[in-house]
Design a protein around this motif. Sequence first.
Motif, PDB file in Angstrom:
ATOM      1  N   SER A  23       0.856  -1.189   0.000  1.00 42.83           N
ATOM      2  CA  SER A  23       0.000   0.000   0.000  1.00 42.83           C
ATOM      3  C   SER A  23       0.888   1.234   0.000  1.00 42.83           C
ATOM      4  CB  SER A  23      -0.900   0.021   1.232  1.00 42.83           C
ATOM      5  OG  SER A  23      -1.850  -1.020   1.165  1.00 42.83           O
ATOM      6  N   PHE A  24       0.512   2.204  -0.819  1.00 36.81           N
ATOM      7  CA  PHE A  24       1.334   3.393  -1.004  1.00 36.81           C
ATOM      8  C   PHE A  24       0.545   4.662  -0.724  1.00 36.81           C
ATOM      9  CE2 PHE A  24       2.906   0.078  -3.801  1.00 36.81           C
ATOM     10  CZ  PHE A  24       4.248   0.066  -3.492  1.00 36.81           C
ATOM     11  N   GLY A  25       1.248   5.643  -0.201  1.00 37.79           N
ATOM     12  CA  GLY A  25       0.688   6.972  -0.044  1.00 37.79           C
ATOM     13  C   GLY A  25       1.418   7.924  -0.968  1.00 37.79           C
ATOM     14  N   ILE A  26       0.674   8.873  -1.489  1.00 34.06           N
ATOM     15  CA  ILE A  26       1.269   9.941  -2.282  1.00 34.06           C
ATOM     16  C   ILE A  26       0.803  11.260  -1.679  1.00 34.06           C
ATOM     17  CG2 ILE A  26       1.517  11.039  -4.534  1.00 34.06           C
ATOM     18  CD1 ILE A  26       0.676   8.360  -5.824  1.00 34.06           C
ATOM     19  N   ALA A  27       1.752  12.041  -1.191  1.00 28.38           N
ATOM     20  CA  ALA A  27       1.473  13.405  -0.739  1.00 28.38           C
ATOM     21  C   ALA A  27       1.972  14.324  -1.843  1.00 28.38           C
ATOM     22  CB  ALA A  27       2.186  13.697   0.578  1.00 28.38           C
ATOM     23  N   VAL A  28       1.091  15.150  -2.382  1.00 30.16           N
ATOM     24  CA  VAL A  28       1.459  15.997  -3.510  1.00 30.16           C
ATOM     25  C   VAL A  28       1.120  17.453  -3.207  1.00 30.16           C
ATOM     26  CG1 VAL A  28      -0.723  15.594  -4.751  1.00 30.16           C
ATOM     27  CG2 VAL A  28       1.311  16.300  -6.016  1.00 30.16           C
ATOM     28  N   SER A  29       2.030  18.319  -3.561  1.00 28.75           N
ATOM     29  CA  SER A  29       1.858  19.749  -3.347  1.00 28.75           C
ATOM     30  C   SER A  29       0.933  20.344  -4.406  1.00 28.75           C
ATOM     31  CB  SER A  29       3.229  20.440  -3.415  1.00 28.75           C
ATOM     32  OG  SER A  29       3.082  21.833  -3.485  1.00 28.75           O
ATOM     33  N   LEU A  39       3.974  15.134 -12.044  1.00 26.39           N
ATOM     34  CA  LEU A  39       4.680  14.213 -11.145  1.00 26.39           C
ATOM     35  C   LEU A  39       3.709  13.167 -10.601  1.00 26.39           C
ATOM     36  CD1 LEU A  39       6.860  16.738  -9.093  1.00 26.39           C
ATOM     37  CD2 LEU A  39       7.607  15.268 -10.986  1.00 26.39           C
ATOM     38  N   LEU A  40       2.526  13.616 -10.213  1.00 28.17           N
ATOM     39  CA  LEU A  40       1.510  12.705  -9.687  1.00 28.17           C
ATOM     40  C   LEU A  40       1.109  11.675 -10.739  1.00 28.17           C
ATOM     41  CD1 LEU A  40      -0.546  11.749  -7.596  1.00 28.17           C
ATOM     42  CD2 LEU A  40      -2.064  13.614  -8.370  1.00 28.17           C
ATOM     43  N   GLY A  42       2.906  10.617 -13.233  1.00 29.35           N
ATOM     44  CA  GLY A  42       4.037   9.705 -13.393  1.00 29.35           C
ATOM     45  C   GLY A  42       4.106   8.676 -12.283  1.00 29.35           C
ATOM     46  N   ALA A  43       3.896   9.123 -11.041  1.00 33.42           N
ATOM     47  CA  ALA A  43       3.946   8.210  -9.895  1.00 33.42           C
ATOM     48  C   ALA A  43       2.805   7.203  -9.956  1.00 33.42           C
ATOM     49  CB  ALA A  43       3.892   8.994  -8.587  1.00 33.42           C
ATOM     50  N   TYR A  44       1.605   7.699 -10.167  1.00 33.37           N
ATOM     51  CA  TYR A  44       0.435   6.822 -10.199  1.00 33.37           C
ATOM     52  C   TYR A  44       0.562   5.786 -11.322  1.00 33.37           C
ATOM     53  CZ  TYR A  44      -4.371   5.228 -10.230  1.00 33.37           C
ATOM     54  OH  TYR A  44      -5.486   4.439 -10.181  1.00 33.37           O
ATOM     55  N   ASP A  45       0.910   6.253 -12.505  1.00 35.07           N
ATOM     56  CA  ASP A  45       1.040   5.337 -13.647  1.00 35.07           C
ATOM     57  C   ASP A  45       2.121   4.282 -13.396  1.00 35.07           C
ATOM     58  OD1 ASP A  45      -0.960   6.774 -14.895  1.00 35.07           O
ATOM     59  OD2 ASP A  45       0.373   7.750 -16.349  1.00 35.07           O
ATOM     60  N   ALA A  46       3.234   4.671 -12.787  1.00 37.31           N
ATOM     61  CA  ALA A  46       4.304   3.709 -12.497  1.00 37.31           C
ATOM     62  C   ALA A  46       3.856   2.677 -11.468  1.00 37.31           C
ATOM     63  CB  ALA A  46       5.559   4.439 -12.014  1.00 37.31           C
ATOM     64  N   LEU A  47       3.140   3.115 -10.444  1.00 40.34           N
ATOM     65  CA  LEU A  47       2.635   2.166  -9.447  1.00 40.34           C
ATOM     66  C   LEU A  47       1.709   1.152 -10.103  1.00 40.34           C
ATOM     67  CD1 LEU A  47       1.891   4.526  -6.420  1.00 40.34           C
ATOM     68  CD2 LEU A  47       3.695   2.795  -6.574  1.00 40.34           C
ATOM     69  N   ARG A  48       0.789   1.629 -10.923  1.00 38.17           N
ATOM     70  CA  ARG A  48      -0.148   0.726 -11.593  1.00 38.17           C
ATOM     71  C   ARG A  48       0.570  -0.202 -12.581  1.00 38.17           C
ATOM     72  NH1 ARG A  48      -4.349  -1.051 -10.361  1.00 38.17           N
ATOM     73  NH2 ARG A  48      -5.559  -0.667 -12.227  1.00 38.17           N
ATOM     74  N   LYS A  49       1.539   0.340 -13.310  1.00 36.43           N
ATOM     75  CA  LYS A  49       2.304  -0.461 -14.271  1.00 36.43           C
ATOM     76  C   LYS A  49       3.007  -1.626 -13.582  1.00 36.43           C
ATOM     77  CE  LYS A  49       6.360  -0.096 -17.256  1.00 36.43           C
ATOM     78  NZ  LYS A  49       7.416   0.815 -17.739  1.00 36.43           N
ATOM     79  N   HIS A  50       3.423  -1.417 -12.355  1.00 32.19           N
ATOM     80  CA  HIS A  50       4.156  -2.451 -11.623  1.00 32.19           C
ATOM     81  C   HIS A  50       3.262  -3.247 -10.671  1.00 32.19           C
ATOM     82  CE1 HIS A  50       7.955  -1.406 -13.395  1.00 32.19           C
ATOM     83  NE2 HIS A  50       7.658  -0.135 -13.195  1.00 32.19           N
ATOM     84  N   GLY A  51       1.949  -3.141 -10.858  1.00 35.35           N
ATOM     85  CA  GLY A  51       1.032  -4.043 -10.179  1.00 35.35           C
ATOM     86  C   GLY A  51       0.317  -3.524  -8.947  1.00 35.35           C
ATOM     87  N   ALA A  52       0.510  -2.270  -8.578  1.00 35.60           N
ATOM     88  CA  ALA A  52      -0.201  -1.747  -7.402  1.00 35.60           C
ATOM     89  C   ALA A  52      -1.700  -1.729  -7.687  1.00 35.60           C
ATOM     90  CB  ALA A  52       0.283  -0.342  -7.054  1.00 35.60           C
ATOM     91  N   LEU A  53      -2.458  -2.144  -6.705  1.00 41.12           N
ATOM     92  CA  LEU A  53      -3.909  -2.111  -6.836  1.00 41.12           C
ATOM     93  C   LEU A  53      -4.392  -0.684  -6.596  1.00 41.12           C
ATOM     94  CD1 LEU A  53      -4.708  -5.323  -4.766  1.00 41.12           C
ATOM     95  CD2 LEU A  53      -4.476  -5.105  -7.258  1.00 41.12           C
ATOM     96  N   GLU A  54      -5.369  -0.281  -7.368  1.00 41.89           N
ATOM     97  CA  GLU A  54      -5.886   1.089  -7.257  1.00 41.89           C
ATOM     98  C   GLU A  54      -6.309   1.423  -5.824  1.00 41.89           C
ATOM     99  OE1 GLU A  54      -9.243   3.887  -9.411  1.00 41.89           O
ATOM    100  OE2 GLU A  54      -8.567   2.061 -10.408  1.00 41.89           O
ATOM    101  N   GLU A  55      -6.936   0.458  -5.159  1.00 45.70           N
ATOM    102  CA  GLU A  55      -7.412   0.706  -3.786  1.00 45.70           C
ATOM    103  C   GLU A  55      -6.262   0.788  -2.772  1.00 45.70           C
ATOM    104  OE1 GLU A  55      -8.117  -3.752  -4.651  1.00 45.70           O
ATOM    105  OE2 GLU A  55      -8.355  -1.874  -5.737  1.00 45.70           O
ATOM    106  N   ASN A  56      -5.055   0.446  -3.190  1.00 44.42           N
ATOM    107  CA  ASN A  56      -3.887   0.527  -2.307  1.00 44.42           C
ATOM    108  C   ASN A  56      -3.006   1.739  -2.598  1.00 44.42           C
ATOM    109  OD1 ASN A  56      -4.654  -1.773  -0.953  1.00 44.42           O
ATOM    110  ND2 ASN A  56      -3.392  -3.126  -2.196  1.00 44.42           N
ATOM    111  N   ILE A  57      -3.553   2.688  -3.346  1.00 44.05           N
ATOM    112  CA  ILE A  57      -2.854   3.943  -3.615  1.00 44.05           C
ATOM    113  C   ILE A  57      -3.682   5.061  -2.996  1.00 44.05           C
ATOM    114  CG2 ILE A  57      -1.937   5.509  -5.359  1.00 44.05           C
ATOM    115  CD1 ILE A  57      -1.882   3.074  -7.300  1.00 44.05           C
ATOM    116  N   HIS A  58      -3.114   5.730  -2.008  1.00 43.47           N
ATOM    117  CA  HIS A  58      -3.835   6.751  -1.240  1.00 43.47           C
ATOM    118  C   HIS A  58      -3.183   8.109  -1.474  1.00 43.47           C
ATOM    119  CE1 HIS A  58      -5.769   3.361   0.725  1.00 43.47           C
ATOM    120  NE2 HIS A  58      -4.565   2.817   0.749  1.00 43.47           N
ATOM    121  N   LEU A  59      -4.003   9.097  -1.760  1.00 40.74           N
ATOM    122  CA  LEU A  59      -3.525  10.420  -2.141  1.00 40.74           C
ATOM    123  C   LEU A  59      -3.982  11.476  -1.149  1.00 40.74           C
ATOM    124  CD1 LEU A  59      -2.346  12.408  -4.328  1.00 40.74           C
ATOM    125  CD2 LEU A  59      -4.659  12.425  -5.302  1.00 40.74           C
ATOM    126  N   VAL A  60      -3.058  12.362  -0.787  1.00 45.64           N
ATOM    127  CA  VAL A  60      -3.426  13.591  -0.076  1.00 45.64           C
ATOM    128  C   VAL A  60      -2.769  14.761  -0.795  1.00 45.64           C
ATOM    129  CG1 VAL A  60      -3.755  12.530   2.199  1.00 45.64           C
ATOM    130  CG2 VAL A  60      -1.544  13.502   1.618  1.00 45.64           C
TER     131      VAL A  60
END
Length: 167
Positions: A23-29, A39-40, A42-60
Amino acid sequence: MASHHKNLSDFSSIEIASAAPYSFGIAVSQWNAEVTGRLLTGAYDALRKHGALEENIHLVQVPGSYELTSGADIMLRDGRLDAVMCLGCVIQGETRHFDFICSAVAHGITQVALKHNKPVIFGVLTTDNLQQALDRAGGIHGNKGEEAAVTAIQMAALGAREATHNE
């Protein structure tokens, strides 16, 4: 300059772990949104490309790069995340404000990582001008957001391996 015309986001020479178990968090300015939005992506697309589940990516979203430290700290409080990426952009101006913000963010991110014993990834561009930032946010030098995501995946996998090894 060593990075002149070089894509810094080339990961073809390394094996990247699967992001699926983590599970990953992304804090973005929100400041410099033209850059941080890229940047966001790029990060999101890379996580998904490498198998991260959408529900395991949390953004603030936080107001500026200075607040990334607090955003990461808040995200890590409940212990459910394996790594957090901090994405921001500070562009040199005419005052020393740039130096103070960059230093505070770098030190703050390190302190949050140590406090929570979790990877907190520095994905903050510190450039002289907007063009340099755009070049590193999906331009000729790659995408620092993608780099942050790959780093987060690698560090989450390392943490999991070490936890298993120490049991």
